[in-house]
Every structure is written in C-alpha cells, then in structure tokens.
Scaffold this motif. Structure first.
Motif, short mmCIF file in Angstrom:
data_model
loop_
_atom_site.label_atom_id
_atom_site.label_comp_id
_atom_site.label_asym_id
_atom_site.label_seq_id
_atom_site.Cartn_x
_atom_site.Cartn_y
_atom_site.Cartn_z
N ARG A 244 0.82 -1.23 0.00
CA ARG A 244 0.00 0.00 0.00
C ARG A 244 0.84 1.27 0.00
NH1 ARG A 244 -3.23 -1.38 -2.61
NH2 ARG A 244 -4.39 0.54 -2.23
N HIS A 245 2.09 1.16 -0.39
CA HIS A 245 2.96 2.33 -0.57
C HIS A 245 3.44 2.37 -2.02
CE1 HIS A 245 3.11 1.94 3.81
NE2 HIS A 245 3.51 3.20 3.86
N VAL A 246 3.44 3.55 -2.60
CA VAL A 246 3.97 3.76 -3.94
C VAL A 246 5.33 4.43 -3.82
CG1 VAL A 246 3.64 4.94 -6.15
CG2 VAL A 246 1.67 4.00 -4.94
N TYR A 247 6.35 3.85 -4.43
CA TYR A 247 7.68 4.45 -4.50
C TYR A 247 7.88 4.98 -5.92
CZ TYR A 247 8.58 2.03 -0.10
OH TYR A 247 8.52 1.59 1.21
N SER A 248 8.34 6.22 -6.03
CA SER A 248 8.52 6.84 -7.34
C SER A 248 9.93 7.40 -7.47
CB SER A 248 7.49 7.96 -7.54
OG SER A 248 7.57 8.92 -6.49
N GLY A 249 10.58 7.06 -8.59
CA GLY A 249 11.91 7.59 -8.88
C GLY A 249 11.80 8.66 -9.94
N SER A 250 12.55 9.75 -9.76
CA SER A 250 12.33 10.93 -10.59
C SER A 250 13.62 11.54 -11.11
CB SER A 250 11.56 11.99 -9.77
OG SER A 250 11.50 13.24 -10.44
N ALA A 251 13.45 12.32 -12.18
CA ALA A 251 14.55 13.12 -12.71
C ALA A 251 14.97 14.22 -11.75
CB ALA A 251 14.15 13.72 -14.06
N ASP A 252 14.18 14.47 -10.70
CA ASP A 252 14.57 15.48 -9.70
C ASP A 252 15.58 14.93 -8.69
OD1 ASP A 252 13.14 13.94 -7.84
OD2 ASP A 252 11.51 15.38 -7.61
N ARG A 253 16.09 13.71 -8.94
CA ARG A 253 17.15 13.08 -8.14
C ARG A 253 16.65 12.49 -6.82
NH1 ARG A 253 22.42 17.09 -9.00
NH2 ARG A 253 22.08 17.45 -11.23
N THR A 254 15.36 12.35 -6.68
CA THR A 254 14.83 11.77 -5.44
C THR A 254 13.92 10.59 -5.74
OG1 THR A 254 12.75 13.06 -5.32
CG2 THR A 254 14.74 14.08 -4.40
N VAL A 255 13.73 9.78 -4.69
CA VAL A 255 12.63 8.82 -4.64
C VAL A 255 11.67 9.31 -3.57
CG1 VAL A 255 11.96 6.44 -4.10
CG2 VAL A 255 14.09 6.89 -5.33
N LYS A 256 10.39 9.21 -3.84
CA LYS A 256 9.40 9.55 -2.83
C LYS A 256 8.53 8.34 -2.54
CE LYS A 256 9.28 14.53 -3.69
NZ LYS A 256 9.74 14.95 -2.35
N CYS A 257 8.12 8.24 -1.29
CA CYS A 257 7.22 7.19 -0.85
C CYS A 257 5.88 7.82 -0.51
CB CYS A 257 7.79 6.47 0.38
SG CYS A 257 6.69 5.22 1.06
N TRP A 258 4.81 7.27 -1.08
CA TRP A 258 3.46 7.82 -0.94
C TRP A 258 2.52 6.75 -0.39
CZ3 TRP A 258 3.35 12.74 -3.49
CH2 TRP A 258 4.39 12.96 -4.40
N LEU A 259 1.52 7.18 0.37
CA LEU A 259 0.45 6.26 0.76
C LEU A 259 -0.46 6.09 -0.44
CD1 LEU A 259 -0.45 7.57 4.34
CD2 LEU A 259 1.14 5.74 3.69
N ALA A 260 -0.60 4.86 -0.91
CA ALA A 260 -1.36 4.61 -2.13
C ALA A 260 -2.81 5.05 -2.02
CB ALA A 260 -1.30 3.12 -2.48
N ASP A 261 -3.37 4.94 -0.82
CA ASP A 261 -4.80 5.20 -0.66
C ASP A 261 -5.15 6.67 -0.47
OD1 ASP A 261 -5.39 2.47 -0.84
OD2 ASP A 261 -4.88 2.18 1.27
N THR A 262 -4.15 7.50 -0.13
CA THR A 262 -4.45 8.92 0.12
C THR A 262 -3.63 9.87 -0.75
OG1 THR A 262 -2.76 9.18 1.84
CG2 THR A 262 -4.93 8.38 2.54
N GLY A 263 -2.50 9.40 -1.26
CA GLY A 263 -1.62 10.29 -2.04
C GLY A 263 -0.68 11.11 -1.18
N GLU A 264 -0.68 10.85 0.14
CA GLU A 264 0.21 11.61 1.02
C GLU A 264 1.65 11.14 0.84
OE1 GLU A 264 1.13 12.20 5.82
OE2 GLU A 264 -0.56 10.95 5.16
N CYS A 265 2.57 12.11 0.68
CA CYS A 265 4.00 11.79 0.61
C CYS A 265 4.53 11.65 2.03
CB CYS A 265 4.75 12.88 -0.14
SG CYS A 265 6.52 12.55 -0.31
N VAL A 266 5.03 10.47 2.36
CA VAL A 266 5.45 10.21 3.74
C VAL A 266 6.97 10.16 3.90
CG1 VAL A 266 3.32 9.05 4.40
CG2 VAL A 266 5.17 7.72 3.39
N ARG A 267 7.72 10.11 2.78
CA ARG A 267 9.17 9.98 2.89
C ARG A 267 9.83 10.39 1.58
NH1 ARG A 267 8.62 5.20 4.30
NH2 ARG A 267 7.81 5.84 6.32
N THR A 268 10.99 11.05 1.70
CA THR A 268 11.78 11.38 0.51
C THR A 268 13.18 10.81 0.69
OG1 THR A 268 10.55 13.41 0.06
CG2 THR A 268 12.73 13.24 -0.91
#
Length: 374
Positions: A244-268
């Motif tokens: 239930r967490h989405v991890y996203s890798g980006s050209a902004d040089r970070t990975v972010k962790c989001w709660l899948a059910d709410t869209g809240e970013c909980v970790r960078t």
C-alpha cells in the motif's frame, strides 16, 4: 550509513549498454538485453553466462524471462522467444512497424507496445497476432495486464479476457478489453508523456508516472481519476508498489514514498546526484539505480541511506535482487553482482490478495462499472 558495497562479480561480456535485466520466476537465471543486439542468460548460482541469444538485427530494448522460455524485443520491430536451455530461437513475432518498446508475458499471452502507436496481443505458442490495440496518438511506452480472475467485481470479466493498460507519449493511458481489442477507458489528465505505470489489481487501480512530474491514480473500470501525487520537481521515471505504498523515482534526483490510498507523501529518499532510473524494494530495503552510475540501498522505513554501490561508468538501467545478491545492469555494458548481506531485513509482509498481474517499465474501492467499449 553503512560502508560502500564491493562487487562480487563483474560480467562485461556485452559489447553495448544493457537496457534491461529480468529474473526468472524460479530465481535460477537472469536475462540481459543489450544495445549490441544480443541477449544473454546468466546463472544466479555462479554468475556465469550460460547462453548467448543472437538473431535480432538491432538493439534489444526489453526482455522478460520465464522459467522455460526467454522473450526479447528490439528496434528491429520484432519479438523473439528463446529456449532457455539451448539458447535457440523458437519463434519470431512479426507485425509491428516500428521499434518494440516493451513486452509482457502473462496468462499464456504475449503483449507488446511500440513506437508504431499500437499495442498487440500474441499467441505465445503460435507467434501470431491475436489482437491489435489502436487508438494512441503517439508511441506506446509501457504496459500492465489484469487477468479476468483479478476482476471479480466486474461484469463480463471473463468475456473481455482481462484488461490491458497502456501508457503513451500522447499523455494518456488506455484500458483495453483484451478479447475484443476495444478501448474500455481513456485515462486523461497528464500533461506530459506517461513513462511508467503499475497496477494494484485487488482495487482495480492504476498508478501512472509522467514527464509532467505527477503520479496519478485511476480506477481502471470506471476511468475515474482518483488522486494526483504532486511533489516531484521532474519527470517520474519509475514506480514500485509495495504494501500500500507507492515508491517513485524521478529526474529530480529523489525517490518519494506515498500512501497509495491517500496520495500523502510520507518519505523522501535523497542522496542521488542524477535522475533515479531504477527501483526495487526487497525485504525492507529500497534499492535504487541512478544516472550517477551508482546503486544505493535505503532503509525503506526510515529513509536512511545504508550503502552505496560504486563501480559502473554510466547510468544504471535496471536492478534485481535475489536472495543476498543485488544485480545491476548499466549502459556501460556491465552486469554487476553485489553482496547485500548485512542490510537490515524487515519481516515478510502478509501474502497479497490473489493477483497475477505482471508489470514492466520502470503503482478504493471497486466501482463495478460495466465493461463496455469507451
């Protein structure tokens, strides 16, 4: 932070960059697809190359390894099926009119996406096109599949043969009925190319990442946009869905962790010096690959950087983890094996709901919408 990782083995047999790396379901073999037009099979037991797959007339864009067969696709507009024991080509799938970007083997079907603006479904055994999916206005980049048994709340799920989800540089994702080839939904909202997507089949939710720096969650049955994840400052290149967490890798040089059910970013997860090009979650550790030619291991819970793996010369395109070994494949042409013993291990998550969705790239409740052509 733990010390740097040293490579257990460097496999430099390819004469061009490695574009993808696939691990067999049984964990016994790895498959690499390269700019040199070949694919190679490797044993996970000793890291030795056990077969050279030759036949494509241009670079290999992507590959998928099953226990009995290997599949590769190429800029030569074809897909090939190979015997994993002999390395012989068993089948050539012809029909696309431009570069084949991605393939996906699931439910005894082969799906493919191409720069020719189509996706296709093929019979794995006969090598013939079973269905064409036409409607995208530009290149089709990424694919995911939801089998009929993953759609228990959907009327006529068996009749439509499951759902194929495609992402395109036209800025849309589309949901297709596999049996008929009809477009069931067009997912509109992104303002840039859709680079990656993952499916959460139990909730019928697709997560798409785009050059518009957002991730969007969609109900693939109703087509409704459920939420937008907005904190990245650059293209979203890869996605991973875990517990239930989405991890996203980006050209902004970070990975972010989001709660899948709410869209809240909980970790960078910071520390990368270039785009994040690959992600893999394994036993409580988040592994990343970057354009800075390094792989990294982070504690997925705290976000702490635990280890940096240095040795590649160019961008890391794909990573896999099997048992206590990290495998990294790079545009420098090397496959590197790293010892990841000593990294903290999380307890195993509870078994997921019955799901056979398979995904490639680099992730609510079900609205029981009728599966009618859109």
């Amino acid at each position: 932070m733990g010390g740097g990782g040293s490579a257990l083995r460097v496999c430099a047999d390819h004469r061009g960059g490695i574009n993808w790396l696939s691990l067999s379901p049984d964990g016994q073999r790895l498959l690499t697809g390269s700019e040199d037009g070949t694919a190679r099979l490797w044993s996970t037991a000793d890291g030795q190359c056990c077969a050279l797959l030759q036949g494509h007339e241009s670079y290999v864009t992507f590959c998928q390894l099953e226990d009995e067969a290997a599949f590769t696709c190429s800029a030569d507009r074809t897909i090939r099926k190979w015997d994993v024991r002999t390395g012989q080509c068993l089948q050539v799938f012809r029909g696309h009119t431009s570069i084949v970007n991605r393939i996906l083997v699931a439910n005894n079907q082969l799906f493919s996406s191409s720069y020719d603006r189509t996706a296709r479904a093929w019979s794995v055994d006969k090598g013939q096109v079973a269905q064409e999916f036409r409607g995208h206005r530009n290149c089709v980049l990424t694919l995911a599949y939801s089998a009929p048994w993953d759609l228990p709340g959907a009327p006529c799920a068996e009749e439509v043969g499951g759902l194929l989800v495609t992402g395109s540089t036209d800025g849309t994702a589309k949901v297709w009925q596999v049996a008929s080839g009809c477009c069931h939904q067009t997912l509109r909202g992104h303002t840039g190319a859709v680079l990656c997507l993952v499916l959460d089949t139990p909730s019928h939710t697709a997560f798409t990442g785009s050059t518009d720096a957002t991730i969007r969650a969609w109900d693939i049955l109703s087509g409704e946009q459920l939420r937008v994840f907005r904190e990245h400052q650059g293209s979203v290149i890869c996605l991973e869905l875990v517990n239930r967490h989405v991890y996203s890798g980006s050209a902004d040089r970070t990975v972010k962790c989001w709660l899948a059910d709410t869209g809240e970013c909980v970790r960078t997860f910071a520390a990368h010096r270039h785009s994040v090009s690959a992600l893999r979650y394994h036993a409580g550790t988040l592994f990343t690959g970057s354009g800075d030619a390094r792989a990294r291991a982070f504690d997925a819970q705290s976000g702490a950087l635990q280890r940096v793996f240095r040795g590649h010369a160019f961008v890391i395109n794909c990573i896999q983890v099997h048992e206590q070994v990290l495998y990294t494949a790079s545009h420098d042409g090397a496959l590197r094996l790293w010892d990841v013993r000593g990294l903290p291990c999380a307890p195993p998550p509870p078994p997921p709901a019955r799901s056979r969705s398979r995904l490639f790239s680099n992730k609510v409740g079900c609205a029981a919408a009728p599966l009618q052509p859109a």
